[in-house]
Design a protein around this motif. Sequence first.
Motif, PDB file in Angstrom:
ATOM      1  N   VAL A 164       0.942  -1.143  -0.065  1.00 45.00           N
ATOM      2  CA  VAL A 164       0.040  -0.004  -0.144  1.00 45.00           C
ATOM      3  C   VAL A 164       0.916   1.247   0.129  1.00 45.00           C
ATOM      4  N   ALA A 165       2.217   1.000  -0.481  1.00 46.75           N
ATOM      5  CA  ALA A 165       2.937   2.240  -0.572  1.00 46.75           C
ATOM      6  C   ALA A 165       3.520   2.563  -1.806  1.00 46.75           C
ATOM      7  N   ARG A 166       3.722   3.932  -2.158  1.00 50.27           N
ATOM      8  CA  ARG A 166       4.372   4.222  -3.646  1.00 50.27           C
ATOM      9  C   ARG A 166       5.773   4.557  -3.353  1.00 50.27           C
ATOM     10  N   PRO A 167       6.603   3.948  -4.370  1.00 50.42           N
ATOM     11  CA  PRO A 167       7.702   4.068  -4.463  1.00 50.42           C
ATOM     12  C   PRO A 167       8.355   5.600  -4.359  1.00 50.42           C
ATOM     13  N   LEU A 168       9.276   6.017  -3.738  1.00 52.13           N
ATOM     14  CA  LEU A 168       9.731   7.358  -3.687  1.00 52.13           C
ATOM     15  C   LEU A 168      10.410   7.870  -4.845  1.00 52.13           C
ATOM     16  N   ASP A 169       9.758   8.471  -5.854  1.00 58.77           N
ATOM     17  CA  ASP A 169      10.366   8.799  -6.886  1.00 58.77           C
ATOM     18  C   ASP A 169      10.621  10.291  -6.702  1.00 58.77           C
ATOM     19  N   GLN A 170      11.501  10.825  -7.439  1.00 56.37           N
ATOM     20  CA  GLN A 170      12.097  12.239  -7.180  1.00 56.37           C
ATOM     21  C   GLN A 170      11.092  13.130  -6.611  1.00 56.37           C
ATOM     22  N   GLY A 171       9.917  13.275  -7.357  1.00 58.76           N
ATOM     23  CA  GLY A 171       9.065  14.181  -7.286  1.00 58.76           C
ATOM     24  C   GLY A 171       7.951  14.000  -5.923  1.00 58.76           C
ATOM     25  N   LEU A 172       8.330  12.690  -5.310  1.00 54.95           N
ATOM     26  CA  LEU A 172       7.616  12.710  -3.913  1.00 54.95           C
ATOM     27  C   LEU A 172       8.658  13.161  -2.778  1.00 54.95           C
ATOM     28  N   VAL A 173       9.764  13.725  -2.981  1.00 54.37           N
ATOM     29  CA  VAL A 173      10.447  14.030  -1.856  1.00 54.37           C
ATOM     30  C   VAL A 173      10.656  15.429  -2.046  1.00 54.37           C
ATOM     31  N   LEU A 174      10.242  16.497  -1.063  1.00 54.44           N
ATOM     32  CA  LEU A 174      10.458  17.912  -1.046  1.00 54.44           C
ATOM     33  C   LEU A 174      11.366  18.336  -0.087  1.00 54.44           C
TER      34      LEU A 174
END
Length: 380
Positions: free
Chosen positions: A322-332
Amino acid sequence: MSDPPAARQPHRRSGLFRVGRFYGVPLYFSASWLIIALLLTLSYGSLIKTVVPGTSRTTSYLAALAFAIVFALCVLAHELGHTAVSLALGRPVRRVVIFLLGGVSEIEHEPDRPRDEFLVSVAGPLVSLALGGVAAAGRLATDYYSVPGVVLTLLMWGNLVVAGFNLLPGLPLDGGRLLRALVWTVARSRLNATRISAWGGRVIAVVVAVSGILVDRSQYGITPGLITLVLAAYLWVGAGQSLRLAEVLDRAPALHLAALLRPGLLVPSDVSVAEALRRANEGRVGGLVLVDAADRPSAIVEERRISAVPMQQRAWTAVSTVARPLDQGLVLPVDLSGTALLDAVRATPASEYLVVDARGAPAGILSAADLAGALRLRSA
Ligand SMILES: [Zn+2]
């Protein structure tokens, strides 16, 4: 730069066909354009057959089809006018789409200066006026009662109508943007300028809707009336969207990511949903980030998905499902604020983001719901 996968997928589903590129900007035709091409071919095919004596039915309809295609290219040229000026001003354009009701240039950011808004908006109608002028000149050199003469007349009026209609003073039309740029310059408030132009757009939408209801149904049934009503709805919705966007931009300067942080918790990706939720409750946290074997953040748990796992399955469902891989855009970065924060979220739409400090260490979670809430609260 290539499109992110999330942005590429809807193109396939929504029936868009790429026809080329303009300085790197992809150009699309929507399948809905075929409806207007068919309608133009049918109505002007019979017109050409009537106006030009001795023309065969095949020639008439082929000439009308040629008109429909060249007219679509004229609408595309109108959009490329907007796109060229936007690119020249350093404002990227996501894509250009030709569809049932005309064309649209999707510019990445709303202009932050009235001058830019004015220049980008005026370029399209100027291209249409110029093309109308070229068609008018060609018509003077041609016999009016010939097939090329009729096609040039149709192109002349077509481009003049495109220029004239788009110059009507209401959002989302070009004229609405020009009006907004002028009021914005005088009143020094983009929001108030948008309010005035959006109401202009709604008045135009109502007038268009009424004309759609009163349209002559004798020859082509209800299709032209229906398309007119779709146009009215498009204008009404577009005016509302422009207004909401202006409200969001007006509130953006007060947004600070640091103030929206939820505390997060790092958990190994192989624990169960039940165990992850137990740890989250114990730590009173607002979000879960999964770490890999080297303790590096690798995925972010989506709240909606984890709470949708049925109670009896939570003990043996891995939290990684139920998790989404941390692509670049998901890290702020935590120091994001204002429109930069909105742009970052818009570039990679998600329900949760991992926020990191200056050293790249996790600082917390941003929930898109909290961001939306902050934008709404400030309007009250
Ligand atoms: Zn335009």
